[in-house]
Scaffold this motif. Structure first.
Motif, PDB file in Angstrom:
ATOM      1  N   ASN A  77       0.820  -1.213   0.000  1.00  0.00           N
ATOM      2  CA  ASN A  77       0.000   0.000   0.000  1.00  0.00           C
ATOM      3  C   ASN A  77       0.852   1.260   0.000  1.00  0.00           C
ATOM      4  OD1 ASN A  77      -2.261  -1.592   0.109  1.00  0.00           O
ATOM      5  ND2 ASN A  77      -2.660  -1.261   2.287  1.00  0.00           N
ATOM      6  N   ARG A  78       0.184   2.379  -0.210  1.00  0.00           N
ATOM      7  CA  ARG A  78       0.832   3.686  -0.093  1.00  0.00           C
ATOM      8  C   ARG A  78       0.899   4.085   1.379  1.00  0.00           C
ATOM      9  NH1 ARG A  78       1.088   5.570  -5.321  1.00  0.00           N
ATOM     10  NH2 ARG A  78      -0.528   4.814  -6.754  1.00  0.00           N
TER      11      ARG A  78
ATOM     12  N   TYR B  33      -4.294   9.480   0.277  1.00  0.00           N
ATOM     13  CA  TYR B  33      -4.485   8.226   0.993  1.00  0.00           C
ATOM     14  C   TYR B  33      -4.257   8.490   2.482  1.00  0.00           C
ATOM     15  CZ  TYR B  33      -4.296   6.057  -3.603  1.00  0.00           C
ATOM     16  OH  TYR B  33      -4.552   5.701  -4.909  1.00  0.00           O
TER      17      TYR B  33
ATOM     18  N   ASN C 204      -5.090   2.190   3.105  1.00  0.00           N
ATOM     19  CA  ASN C 204      -5.509   2.741   1.801  1.00  0.00           C
ATOM     20  C   ASN C 204      -7.007   2.595   1.540  1.00  0.00           C
ATOM     21  OD1 ASN C 204      -2.564   2.219  -0.369  1.00  0.00           O
ATOM     22  ND2 ASN C 204      -2.817   3.310   1.550  1.00  0.00           N
TER      23      ASN C 204
ATOM     24  N   ILE D 283      -9.798   7.292   0.849  1.00  0.00           N
ATOM     25  CA  ILE D 283      -9.094   8.070  -0.173  1.00  0.00           C
ATOM     26  C   ILE D 283      -9.908   9.323  -0.475  1.00  0.00           C
ATOM     27  CG2 ILE D 283      -8.110   8.059  -2.488  1.00  0.00           C
ATOM     28  CD1 ILE D 283      -8.131   4.979  -2.340  1.00  0.00           C
TER      29      ILE D 283
END
Length: 708
Positions: free
Chosen positions: A596-597, A635, A640, A643
């Motif tokens: 994930n970010r 994010y 995540n 958003i």
């Protein structure tokens, strides 16, 4: 407003404004003391590397905002300045002075060190509450991207922000600015500077005042939750030059404020794009004061200049707010369905003392060097309480029988550092730069309730190597390897995660800077890759009123930055820039987060600035300016799931100047785009409801200024 209509309006606004369009990086005359032989009139000179250099000759991606740009863009705070920089954001949330700086994917967290070094006239600002600065009488702001640990030390992993205030001169003069906007907004500043003894003793005194009635309405209380009752600052400066080789620069500043705090909305839908009004019953407020004093001494030794910078800060903040962010009428079940409302409060006392000694070689010889040592002592006392709210009165925090969380801690930190950097011209067109810094933090926390002490030391060596190739005075290519270090520390007493690890970073970067057509066109860019270990992030455990800092084991971040500015015709200047931040969690104790970010990441951001200045008559000049900032998806959490959709902030400003007097009209957030500057999902808030902190709605008003 539909996306299609909004986009058409945005494009139309931009095209009409381009007819009146200065780049964000405006030009300024070369300082007389510069040693860069390639500098020409109109070039920007910066001190990012502790010596005066032409901006285009520094192998770092730097956004330099001059006094003219700050004034013409109507920039009033450090947050507004940083928002004009792609791959960087300056969000507000929590208490009045709390800020969340994010740069190249590294983000600010509550009650801990920032991800960037924040320096005002050489003095580091080390606490989160010190970073949202009211700007007035500013000479220049330098925003350096990428780790700057070799020179700026701890907390410079994401970059550095260097604010330089104006020096008084031999001419007696002054200024006054006044602004009124919707929401009963009043901002004013004024100052006077000049000589007490020509060339030997110079002074300046100035101050600012801010009042705001608010625009974010509380649907339950019927008032505005984002008010500023007052926020004022007085500042004095004295510069003595007893000899041609000795300069003593003394600063003093005092400020007080009382304003809103913690005006979160309870977002029952759990959707970060559901923008609802605050509805809490217990009013949020923050009050505080700060004292800053500093002394800078420069002694020219001939072969080098020795500099001593001493700084001291003493600040307090008292914060009171709702904790469940609801009210007993619409949510009678209360916090966690327990049948009662809840409030919270924090009391902060912070004292810091810093000392730096630095020796910088003079001239622009083939071999240039600098070195120094640094010390910082911090005393930070912090009390947090949560209480049962019976009558919406913040004073209930002092009733022991109503308390269900009570934490009080005393933190002491001694930080030591030594640093050096050298530049060697291997060839006239090829320069090798090497830097090294060693940082050591000794942290001590005392739990004043449980009478428990904790001690720990964090240290790190930060090397940096850069190879710069300059085939001409208007073109530069560079490749650099740099490192960053953000110290670890302790969470509040009784928090399940007692401490958090130091964050370290390795950055690999390649970039270029180029100018064409007699320096009328500037094109700069870079690619970067960051390997981050023990990435620090933040969440809340509301049931115990705990603010928790934790680590993500390993993160990779990469991106590009491009900036193009041009002066196609006399009076017209245009700048556009884009930035990408592509982060990936590579290793984490939470296996589902891998891939994930990172939290608070915005993968794409851009801006456009355009300004047109035209003489209307012999004594009257017209000025029009557009600033457009685009923020892509955001994010909010490491999972995540939440958003925020992209949004745009469009600012317009236009007016006329009659000699030393000017009058302007302005609007900020023209399209009235809605967004949360902080959003906390239930997973990270510890509550049974998500929280959103509103960004500033559309504001508009008039401003007058005079110089004398």
């Amino acid at each position: 407003m539909t996306t299609k209509i909004r986009d058409r309006l945005l494009v139309g606004t931009i095209l009409s404004a381009v007819a009146f369009t200065t780049p964000v990086v405006a030009q300024t005359a070369v300082a007389a003391q510069t040693v860069d032989a390639e500098a020409q009139p109109g070039d920007i000179v910066v001190t990012a590397q502790r010596r005066s250099e032409r901006l285009q000759g520094v192998p770092i991606q730097i956004q330099a905002l001059t006094s003219a740009t700050i004034q013409n863009a109507g920039i009033r705070t450090s947050g507004e300045a940083l928002s004009l920089t792609p791959n960087a954001s300056f969000d507000q949330g929590n208490t009045y002075k709390s800020t969340f700086i994010t740069m190249r994917g590294l983000t600010q967290i509550n009650n801990a060190d920032p991800p960037v070094a924040f320096v005002i006239d050489g003095v580091p600002q080390t606490d989160q509450t010190q970073l949202n600065v009211n700007l007035f009488d500013i000479e220049r702001i330098e925003i350096l991207k990428g780790p700057q640990g070799a020179l700026y030390g701890r907390n410079a992993s994401g970059g550095a922000i260097n604010i330089v205030t104006k020096l008084p001169g031999n001419q007696l003069g002054g200024f006054a600015n006044g602004q009124y906007s919707n929401g009963d907004g009043i901002i004013g500043s004024a100052g006077l500077s000049g000589p007490l003894i020509d060339d030997k003793l110079l002074f300046s005194v100035d101050g600012s005042y801010n009042h705001f009635g608010g625009l974010v309405r509380n649907s339950f209380r019927g008032d505005h939750s984002d008010f500023i009752d007052h926020d004022w600052t007085l500042r004095g400066r004295l510069i003595a030059k007893p000899t041609d080789t000795l300069t003593i620069d003394l600063h003093g500043e005092y400020g007080k404020y009382q304003a809103s705090s913690n005006y979160y909305s309870a977002v029952f839908s759990g959707n970060p794009n559901d923008f609802v009004d605050p509805q809490f019953n217990l009013p949020g407020s923050a009050s505080g004061r700060n004292v800053n004093v500093s002394a800078k001494i420069d002694l020219d030794l001939g072969f080098a200049t020795m500099t001593s910078i001493t700084g001291h800060t003493d600040l307090t903040q008292v914060n009171r707010a709702d904790l469940d962010y609801r009210n007993p009428v619409q949510s009678p079940s209360g916090i966690f369905g327990l049948g009662f409302q809840a409030g919270q409060g924090q009391d902060l006392k912070l004292k810091t003392t810093s000392q730096e000694f630095r020796l910088v070689s003079n001239g622009h010889e083939r071999f240039r060097w600098l070195g120094g040592v640094y010390y910082l002592h911090t005393d930070r006392d912090f009390r947090t309480r949560a209480f049962v709210d019976l009558n919406s009165d913040p004073a209930q925090i002092d009733t022991p029988a109503l308390l269900f969380a009570n934490k009080q801690e005393s933190n002491k930190n001694n930080a030591y550092a030594a640093f050096a950097q050298a530049d060697f011209d291997i060839l006239p067109v090829l320069t090798l730069t090497g830097g090294l810094r060693y940082d050591e933090d000794h942290r001590n926390q005392n739990d004043l309730i449980g009478n428990i002490q904790r001690k720990k030391t964090y240290d790190h060596v930060q090397p940096k190597v850069t190879l710069t190739y300059k085939p001409s005075s208007d073109m530069l290519f560079y490749a650099t390897f740099g490192t960053g270090f953000r110290s670890g520390g302790f969470n509040a007493p009784t928090v399940p995660i007692p401490d958090f690890r130091a964050e370290t970073l390795q950055n690999y970067e390649a970039g270029f800077k180029a100018q064409f057509l007699d320096r009328k066109v500037t094109f700069n860019g870079a690619y970067y890759f960051e390997n981050v270990k023990n990435y620090q992030y933040f969440y809340v455990e509301a049931s115990s009123a705990s603010q928790v800092i934790d680590n993500i084991d390993k993160v990779h971040i990469q991106g590009i930055e491009l900036e193009l500015s041009a002066r196609p015709v006399t009076g017209l200047e245009i700048t556009g820039a884009i930035g990408t931040t592509l982060s990936r969690i590579k290793d984490s104790a939470t296996a589902s987060d891998i891939g994930n970010r990172t939290p608070r990441t915005v993968p794409f951001s851009s801006n456009l600035s355009a300004q047109y200045s035209v003489p209307i008559s012999d004594r009257v000049n017209g000025l029009a300016r557009l600033d457009w900032q685009h923020f892509g998806k955001k994010y909010w959490g490491a999972d995540n799931v939440d958003i925020q959709t992209p949004y745009d902030l469009v600012n317009l400003r236009a007016g006329v100047e009659f000699g030393n007097f000017g009058i302007f009209g302005f609007t900020k957030n023209l399209l009235n785009d809605k967004y949360y500057s902080e959003y906390i999902p239930t997973k990270y808030s510890g509550l049974d409801v998500a929280l959103g902190y509103h960004g500033r709605p559309r504001t508009y008003g008039v401003e007058g200024r005079i110089k004398f």
